[in-house]
Scaffold this motif. Structure first.
Motif, short mmCIF file in Angstrom:
data_model
loop_
_atom_site.label_atom_id
_atom_site.label_comp_id
_atom_site.label_asym_id
_atom_site.label_seq_id
_atom_site.Cartn_x
_atom_site.Cartn_y
_atom_site.Cartn_z
N VAL A 75 -17.14 3.83 -77.98
CA VAL A 75 -18.55 3.67 -78.36
C VAL A 75 -19.41 4.73 -77.68
N ASP A 76 -19.15 4.96 -76.40
CA ASP A 76 -19.92 5.94 -75.62
C ASP A 76 -18.93 6.80 -74.84
N SER A 77 -18.66 7.98 -75.34
CA SER A 77 -17.64 8.85 -74.74
C SER A 77 -18.09 9.45 -73.41
N LEU A 78 -19.36 9.26 -73.03
CA LEU A 78 -19.87 9.76 -71.76
C LEU A 78 -19.99 8.66 -70.70
N TYR A 79 -19.54 7.47 -71.04
CA TYR A 79 -19.74 6.32 -70.15
C TYR A 79 -18.78 6.38 -68.97
N PHE A 80 -19.22 7.03 -67.92
CA PHE A 80 -18.37 7.29 -66.76
C PHE A 80 -17.82 6.03 -66.12
N LEU A 81 -18.65 5.02 -65.95
CA LEU A 81 -18.21 3.80 -65.28
C LEU A 81 -17.09 3.12 -66.05
N GLY A 82 -17.14 3.23 -67.37
CA GLY A 82 -16.06 2.67 -68.18
C GLY A 82 -14.73 3.32 -67.89
N TYR A 83 -14.74 4.64 -67.75
CA TYR A 83 -13.51 5.36 -67.42
C TYR A 83 -13.04 5.02 -66.00
N ALA A 84 -13.99 4.96 -65.07
CA ALA A 84 -13.64 4.68 -63.67
C ALA A 84 -12.99 3.30 -63.53
N ASN A 85 -13.57 2.30 -64.19
CA ASN A 85 -12.99 0.96 -64.12
C ASN A 85 -11.65 0.89 -64.86
N LYS A 86 -11.54 1.65 -65.94
CA LYS A 86 -10.26 1.69 -66.66
C LYS A 86 -9.17 2.23 -65.75
N MET A 87 -9.51 3.22 -64.93
CA MET A 87 -8.55 3.76 -63.98
C MET A 87 -7.99 2.67 -63.07
N LEU A 88 -8.86 1.80 -62.60
CA LEU A 88 -8.44 0.77 -61.66
C LEU A 88 -7.43 -0.19 -62.30
N PHE A 89 -7.66 -0.55 -63.56
CA PHE A 89 -6.72 -1.44 -64.24
C PHE A 89 -5.42 -0.72 -64.57
N LEU A 90 -5.52 0.53 -64.97
CA LEU A 90 -4.31 1.30 -65.26
C LEU A 90 -3.47 1.49 -63.99
N MET A 91 -4.14 1.56 -62.84
CA MET A 91 -3.43 1.67 -61.57
C MET A 91 -2.60 0.43 -61.32
N ILE A 92 -3.16 -0.72 -61.59
CA ILE A 92 -2.43 -1.97 -61.39
C ILE A 92 -1.16 -1.98 -62.22
N THR A 102 -6.89 9.56 -68.39
CA THR A 102 -8.24 9.09 -68.06
C THR A 102 -8.84 9.93 -66.95
N ASN A 103 -8.03 10.30 -65.97
CA ASN A 103 -8.50 11.18 -64.91
C ASN A 103 -8.98 12.51 -65.47
N LYS A 104 -8.28 13.02 -66.48
CA LYS A 104 -8.69 14.28 -67.12
C LYS A 104 -10.09 14.14 -67.70
N ARG A 105 -10.36 13.01 -68.36
CA ARG A 105 -11.69 12.80 -68.94
C ARG A 105 -12.75 12.68 -67.84
N ILE A 106 -12.41 11.99 -66.75
CA ILE A 106 -13.34 11.86 -65.64
C ILE A 106 -13.68 13.23 -65.07
N ARG A 107 -12.66 14.08 -64.93
CA ARG A 107 -12.90 15.42 -64.39
C ARG A 107 -13.75 16.27 -65.33
N GLU A 108 -13.65 16.00 -66.62
CA GLU A 108 -14.52 16.68 -67.57
C GLU A 108 -15.97 16.24 -67.40
#
Length: 216
Positions: A75-92, A102-108
């Motif tokens: 919905v919002d490709s710039l939504y940083f917090l969404g990516y950051a929280n997704k990282m945490l779940f993917l880590m689990i 996801t890290n690649k998108r965050i670095r962008e």
């Protein structure tokens, strides 16, 4: 390993908010001065947090949270917090391919923050790609050094973040020298009362605990 992975990468992610220097913030704020997160993405992010708040070890709920955050970032490709929280779940889940994606998108979205490069290095190291990880560690440390060389008034928070990233990149002695200097220059900071720079091995052990996931 789940909780270790969660803790290490969460630390690097959180350090961005705690240690970001003013110069980086201005660059990114100016480039996105009119940006506001889409309300639907915010709601999807909050739903993801709500269903996992007491169930961070429930695989089905983690999958549901990731699905909600996938929708949020569509919905919002710039939504940083969404990516950051997704990282945490993917880590689990230890989903290394998606962590890297996801890290690649965050670095962008945060190209001027070298802590995300250090995060990529950690993901690579934990997935067994040591040579690639070492190259990324060098790149991340170089990013910090470039900022330090170009900015005269770096915050102590940024230097603390740099020191912590140096530890992750296996430069403990250099990190300790920075911490010693910061303590002399800022002796009254409350953080020093409970702070002790730990080795990477010690951090891996200490981080075997879960950290809270961020809401809006």
């Amino acid at each position: 390993m789940n909780r270790i992975l969660f803790g290490i990468l969460a630390l690097i992610a959180v350090s961005c908010g705690q240690g970001q220097n003013d110069a980086q913030g201005k660059i990114e704020k100016e480039s996105k001065s009119d940006y506001k997160p889409d309300p639907e993405s915010i709601e999807l992010n909050n739903q993801a947090l709500e269903i996992t708040i007491s169930h961070s070890d429930d695989s089905m709920k983690i999958d549901s949270a990731i699905s909600l955050l996938d929708k949020a970032t569509v919905v919002d490709s710039l939504y940083f917090l969404g990516y950051a929280n997704k990282m945490l779940f993917l880590m689990i889940k230890q989903d290394f391919p998606r962590l890297l994606e996801t890290n690649k998108r965050i670095r962008e979205l945060r190209p001027n923050q070298p802590n995300w490069v250090i995060q990529r290095a950690l993901i690579l190291e934990l997935s067994g790609e040591i040579d690639k990880a070492n190259r990324e560690y060098k790149k991340g440390v170089s990013g910090y050094e470039q900022i330090i060389a170009s900015e005269a008034n770096l915050s102590w928070e940024f230097e603390l973040e740099y020191a912590q990233s140096l530890v992750m990149a296996n430069h403990y002695d250099k990190a300790q020298k920075i911490i010693n200097r910061l303590k002399k220059e800022n002796p009254d900071l409350e953080i020093w009362e409970a702070f002790e720079l730990q080795t990477k091995k010690e951090l891996l052990k200490r981080m075997n605990e879960k950290r809270p996931i961020q809401g809006v």
